[in-house]
Design an enzyme around this catalytic site. Structure first.
Site, PDB file in Angstrom:
ATOM      1  N   THR A  35       0.821  -1.201   0.000  1.00  0.00           N
ATOM      2  CA  THR A  35       0.000   0.000   0.000  1.00  0.00           C
ATOM      3  C   THR A  35       0.857   1.253   0.000  1.00  0.00           C
ATOM      4  O   THR A  35       1.974   1.270   0.524  1.00  0.00           O
ATOM      5  CB  THR A  35      -0.963   0.056   1.210  1.00  0.00           C
ATOM      6  N   ASP A  59      -4.805   5.502   2.225  1.00  0.00           N
ATOM      7  CA  ASP A  59      -4.518   6.469   3.275  1.00  0.00           C
ATOM      8  C   ASP A  59      -4.964   5.814   4.572  1.00  0.00           C
ATOM      9  O   ASP A  59      -6.164   5.584   4.779  1.00  0.00           O
ATOM     10  CB  ASP A  59      -5.298   7.759   3.017  1.00  0.00           C
ATOM     11  N   ASN A  86       3.734   0.022   8.805  1.00  0.00           N
ATOM     12  CA  ASN A  86       4.921   0.843   8.571  1.00  0.00           C
ATOM     13  C   ASN A  86       4.576   2.285   8.221  1.00  0.00           C
ATOM     14  O   ASN A  86       5.408   3.179   8.403  1.00  0.00           O
ATOM     15  CB  ASN A  86       5.749   0.225   7.439  1.00  0.00           C
ATOM     16  N   LYS A 119      -6.810  -3.891  13.498  1.00  0.00           N
ATOM     17  CA  LYS A 119      -8.164  -4.381  13.762  1.00  0.00           C
ATOM     18  C   LYS A 119      -8.781  -5.047  12.533  1.00  0.00           C
ATOM     19  O   LYS A 119      -9.497  -6.043  12.645  1.00  0.00           O
ATOM     20  CB  LYS A 119      -9.053  -3.223  14.232  1.00  0.00           C
ATOM     21  N   SER A 137       7.729   0.887  15.212  1.00  0.00           N
ATOM     22  CA  SER A 137       7.825   1.980  16.167  1.00  0.00           C
ATOM     23  C   SER A 137       9.143   2.705  15.926  1.00  0.00           C
ATOM     24  O   SER A 137       9.471   3.061  14.797  1.00  0.00           O
ATOM     25  CB  SER A 137       7.714   1.430  17.601  1.00  0.00           C
ATOM     26  N   TYR A 151       5.454  13.109  17.924  1.00  0.00           N
ATOM     27  CA  TYR A 151       5.931  11.868  17.313  1.00  0.00           C
ATOM     28  C   TYR A 151       6.110  10.801  18.383  1.00  0.00           C
ATOM     29  O   TYR A 151       5.648   9.666  18.228  1.00  0.00           O
ATOM     30  CB  TYR A 151       7.248  12.107  16.577  1.00  0.00           C
ATOM     31  N   LYS A 155       4.216   7.027  18.925  1.00  0.00           N
ATOM     32  CA  LYS A 155       4.929   5.754  18.995  1.00  0.00           C
ATOM     33  C   LYS A 155       4.794   5.097  20.365  1.00  0.00           C
ATOM     34  O   LYS A 155       4.731   3.859  20.455  1.00  0.00           O
ATOM     35  CB  LYS A 155       6.412   5.959  18.641  1.00  0.00           C
ATOM     36  N   THR A 186      16.030   6.836   5.759  1.00  0.00           N
ATOM     37  CA  THR A 186      14.733   6.471   5.175  1.00  0.00           C
ATOM     38  C   THR A 186      13.916   7.679   4.748  1.00  0.00           C
ATOM     39  O   THR A 186      12.763   7.539   4.400  1.00  0.00           O
ATOM     40  CB  THR A 186      13.903   5.678   6.189  1.00  0.00           C
TER      41      THR A 186
END
Length: 277
Positions: A35, A59, A86, A119, A137, A151, A155, A186
């Site tokens: 995705t 989204d 992710n 879920k 995380s 942020y 997490k 990243t």
């Protein structure tokens, strides 16, 4: 599809860890529902791996869209084995600087987005009596630094519900691993990051934080491929797993400091309990 092959659902597959892990899975013959918010970012995967990739525009803040995407991935491949939460981004700003809109957006993506995917996928894994959630995380899910408060909140929340989840689903043969990367190249702090409008009085705190960043310690995302495959292939995977060097010592010092403080104030804590009833 052979019994040894795994079916993955990975959010945030356009780049970073999501792209690396998708390629690692595909290169060894697994299948991936990938995705991203932009379908064009998934074209290279579909060109290279054909029908072993199911590209999905998603989204994660849209719960109805999450439910539909997970159902489509399950129906398309017939099962889900590994679900990787992710998708997310870094938000930079002190608590005073963060606007209400920015705060809600950070929590909606990093925390609620992972919750909705979890879920939606969980009934499928529970019904099969197997499966593995990888909840991405951060070292920032265990520690907190200036200029990253929201942020960290996202997490820490992800880690909390994932630890509860692990205990709830263990009887069904479903595993949960919270993946905690340190600094990696990243683009987390690059173009995908959001920055609040700065207030000048906090510039010294930002400068001090930047000065503590150690050169040469940024990890290579491609190096995480093998370790992540080993985690998902393990019969007894860990609840928490660091990505990167030096994190155990860093966290040990953090928790030693916490225990030291709790001990120093323990008598007052005991006083606050009152008489046993």
């Amino acid at each position: 599809m052979t019994a040894a092959e795994k079916v993955w659902l990975i959010t945030g597959t356009s780049r970073g860890f999501g792209r690396e892990w998708a390629q690692a899975a595909l290169e060894r013959g697994d299948r991936v529902a990938a995705t991203a918010r932009d379908s064009a970012s998934l074209k290279a995967l579909t060109d290279a791996y054909g029908d072993r990739v199911l590209p999905l525009v998603l989204d994660v803040t849209d719960k109805a869209a999450v439910d539909a995407a997970v159902a489509r991935a399950h129906d398309h491949f017939g099962r889900l084995d590994v679900v990787v939460n992710n998708a997310g981004y870094g938000h930079f700003g002190t608590i005073e600087e963060v606007s209400e809109e920015e705060a809600r957006a950070q929590i909606e993506t990093n925390l609620f987005g992972a919750l909705w995917v979890t879920k939606a996928a969980l009934p499928h894994l529970r019904a099969r009596g197997s499966g593995h959630f990888l909840q991405v995380s951060s070292i920032g899910g265990q520690m907190a630094f200036p200029n990253l408060g929201l942020y960290h909140a996202s997490k820490w929340g992800l880690e909390a519900f994932s630890q509860s989840l692990a205990q709830e689903v263990a009887p069904f043969g479903v595993h949960v691993t919270i993946v905690e990367p340190t600094g990696y190249s990243t683009d987390w702090g690059g173009s995908s990051a959001v920055h609040s409008t700065p207030i000048d009085v906090y510039e010294p705190a930002r400068a001090a934080r930047a000065a503590r960043t150690r050169p040469g310690m940024v990890g290579d995302p491609a190096a995480t491929r093998g370790p992540i495959l080993e985690i998902v292939d393990s019969a007894n995977p860990p609840l928490r797993f660091f990505l990167g060097r030096g994190q155990v010592d860093r966290i040990s010092a953090e928790y030693d400091s916490r225990v030291e403080t709790w001990r120093a104030w323990e008598s007052l804590s005991e006083q606050a309990h009152g008489d046993p009833r």
